[in-house]
Write a protein that holds these residues in place. Structure first.
Motif, PDB file in Angstrom:
ATOM      1  N   UNK A  25      69.918  32.462  62.158  1.00 44.31           N
ATOM      2  CA  UNK A  25      70.441  31.837  63.369  1.00 44.31           C
ATOM      3  C   UNK A  25      71.947  31.891  63.543  1.00 44.31           C
ATOM      4  N   UNK A  26      72.629  32.820  62.873  1.00 43.11           N
ATOM      5  CA  UNK A  26      74.082  32.918  63.002  1.00 43.11           C
ATOM      6  C   UNK A  26      74.522  33.864  64.116  1.00 43.11           C
ATOM      7  N   UNK A  27      73.655  34.806  64.503  1.00 41.99           N
ATOM      8  CA  UNK A  27      73.952  35.678  65.643  1.00 41.99           C
ATOM      9  C   UNK A  27      72.728  35.671  66.568  1.00 41.99           C
ATOM     10  N   UNK A  28      72.949  36.001  67.856  1.00 39.71           N
ATOM     11  CA  UNK A  28      71.836  36.045  68.802  1.00 39.71           C
ATOM     12  C   UNK A  28      70.942  37.246  68.538  1.00 39.71           C
ATOM     13  N   UNK A  29      71.532  38.355  68.133  1.00 37.65           N
ATOM     14  CA  UNK A  29      70.763  39.551  67.863  1.00 37.65           C
ATOM     15  C   UNK A  29      71.670  40.760  67.737  1.00 37.65           C
ATOM     16  N   UNK A  30      71.054  41.908  67.575  1.00 35.28           N
ATOM     17  CA  UNK A  30      71.795  43.163  67.494  1.00 35.28           C
ATOM     18  C   UNK A  30      70.904  44.271  68.008  1.00 35.28           C
ATOM     19  N   UNK A  31      71.526  45.344  68.453  1.00 38.79           N
ATOM     20  CA  UNK A  31      70.773  46.498  68.947  1.00 38.79           C
ATOM     21  C   UNK A  31      71.578  47.756  68.663  1.00 38.79           C
ATOM     22  N   UNK A  32      70.889  48.892  68.665  1.00 39.68           N
ATOM     23  CA  UNK A  32      71.597  50.153  68.461  1.00 39.68           C
ATOM     24  C   UNK A  32      72.237  50.576  69.778  1.00 39.68           C
ATOM     25  N   UNK A  33      73.428  51.146  69.677  1.00 38.07           N
ATOM     26  CA  UNK A  33      74.184  51.578  70.855  1.00 38.07           C
ATOM     27  C   UNK A  33      74.582  53.031  70.626  1.00 38.07           C
ATOM     28  N   UNK A  34      73.963  53.941  71.373  1.00 42.94           N
ATOM     29  CA  UNK A  34      74.215  55.369  71.197  1.00 42.94           C
ATOM     30  C   UNK A  34      75.075  55.939  72.315  1.00 42.94           C
ATOM     31  N   UNK A  35      75.845  55.087  72.995  1.00 45.35           N
ATOM     32  CA  UNK A  35      76.646  55.561  74.127  1.00 45.35           C
ATOM     33  C   UNK A  35      77.880  56.350  73.678  1.00 45.35           C
ATOM     34  N   UNK A  36      78.336  56.123  72.450  1.00 50.11           N
ATOM     35  CA  UNK A  36      79.532  56.814  71.968  1.00 50.11           C
ATOM     36  C   UNK A  36      79.202  58.086  71.225  1.00 50.11           C
ATOM     37  N   UNK A  37      80.207  58.608  70.536  1.00 47.15           N
ATOM     38  CA  UNK A  37      80.056  59.849  69.778  1.00 47.15           C
ATOM     39  C   UNK A  37      79.179  59.640  68.538  1.00 47.15           C
ATOM     40  N   UNK A  38      79.336  58.467  67.888  1.00 48.80           N
ATOM     41  CA  UNK A  38      78.576  58.146  66.679  1.00 48.80           C
ATOM     42  C   UNK A  38      77.667  56.951  66.957  1.00 48.80           C
ATOM     43  N   UNK A  39      76.547  56.847  66.249  1.00 53.50           N
ATOM     44  CA  UNK A  39      75.671  55.688  66.457  1.00 53.50           C
ATOM     45  C   UNK A  39      76.376  54.398  66.036  1.00 53.50           C
ATOM     46  N   UNK A  40      76.143  53.337  66.814  1.00 58.11           N
ATOM     47  CA  UNK A  40      76.790  52.063  66.544  1.00 58.11           C
ATOM     48  C   UNK A  40      75.778  50.929  66.700  1.00 58.11           C
ATOM     49  N   UNK A  41      76.158  49.764  66.217  1.00 56.56           N
ATOM     50  CA  UNK A  41      75.357  48.562  66.372  1.00 56.56           C
ATOM     51  C   UNK A  41      76.121  47.593  67.280  1.00 56.56           C
ATOM     52  N   UNK A  42      75.468  47.105  68.330  1.00 51.80           N
ATOM     53  CA  UNK A  42      76.065  46.090  69.203  1.00 51.80           C
ATOM     54  C   UNK A  42      75.572  44.737  68.707  1.00 51.80           C
ATOM     55  N   UNK A  43      76.500  43.888  68.276  1.00 56.11           N
ATOM     56  CA  UNK A  43      76.174  42.591  67.695  1.00 56.11           C
ATOM     57  C   UNK A  43      76.428  41.523  68.744  1.00 56.11           C
TER      58      UNK A  43
END
Length: 131
Positions: free
Chosen positions: A44-62
């Motif tokens: 319960x410390x973060x709402x969630x996370x998802x993968x974000x492939x909009x940039x050059x390298x794969x990222x995680x949106x927290x």
């Protein structure tokens, strides 16, 4: 220049994002980071996370979490660092703020919180502490 502590970098991005009252922050993607974020979401410390492939390298949106305008995470710090690894058995796992916080542990059964590691009776590398 290569990054020496990717997990510490992600924790710092979370800390900085919450100080700046951001809704979400981006961090480069890796399996370890995703596993740590899964523990933070379960506890319960973060709402969630998802993968974000909009940039050059794969990222995680927290997605950061706030309660009445205050960040859900008051303190986050790296325990085991690249220059000094910290390991603990299941009986010696540290408690954070008398059980109000959690310790994130990398075990043979995956990345777990300290309570989950105690119930499964496994120890491992103490990655971070959060409260």
């Amino acid at each position: 220049m290569a990054m020496t502590d990717p997990l510490g970098d992600m924790l710092t991005r979370i800390r900085n994002g919450q100080q700046a009252k951001k809704d979400s922050v981006l961090s480069p993607a890796s399996k370890l980071r995703a596993n740590v974020l899964e523990v933070l979401q379960r506890e319960g410390y973060i709402r969630g996370y998802s993968s974000d492939d909009s940039g050059k390298h794969p990222a995680l949106r927290i997605e950061l979490k706030y309660f009445e305008g205050e960040p859900a995470i008051k303190h986050v710090s790296r325990v085991s660092k690249p220059g000094r690894r910290v390991y603990s058995g299941s009986k010696e796992l540290p408690t954070v703020r008398n059980g109000l916080g959690i310790t994130i542990v990398s075990t043979p059964r995956g990345v777990l919180s300290d309570n989950e590691a105690r119930t499964e009776n496994v120890g491992g590398e103490v990655l971070a502490e959060v409260f």
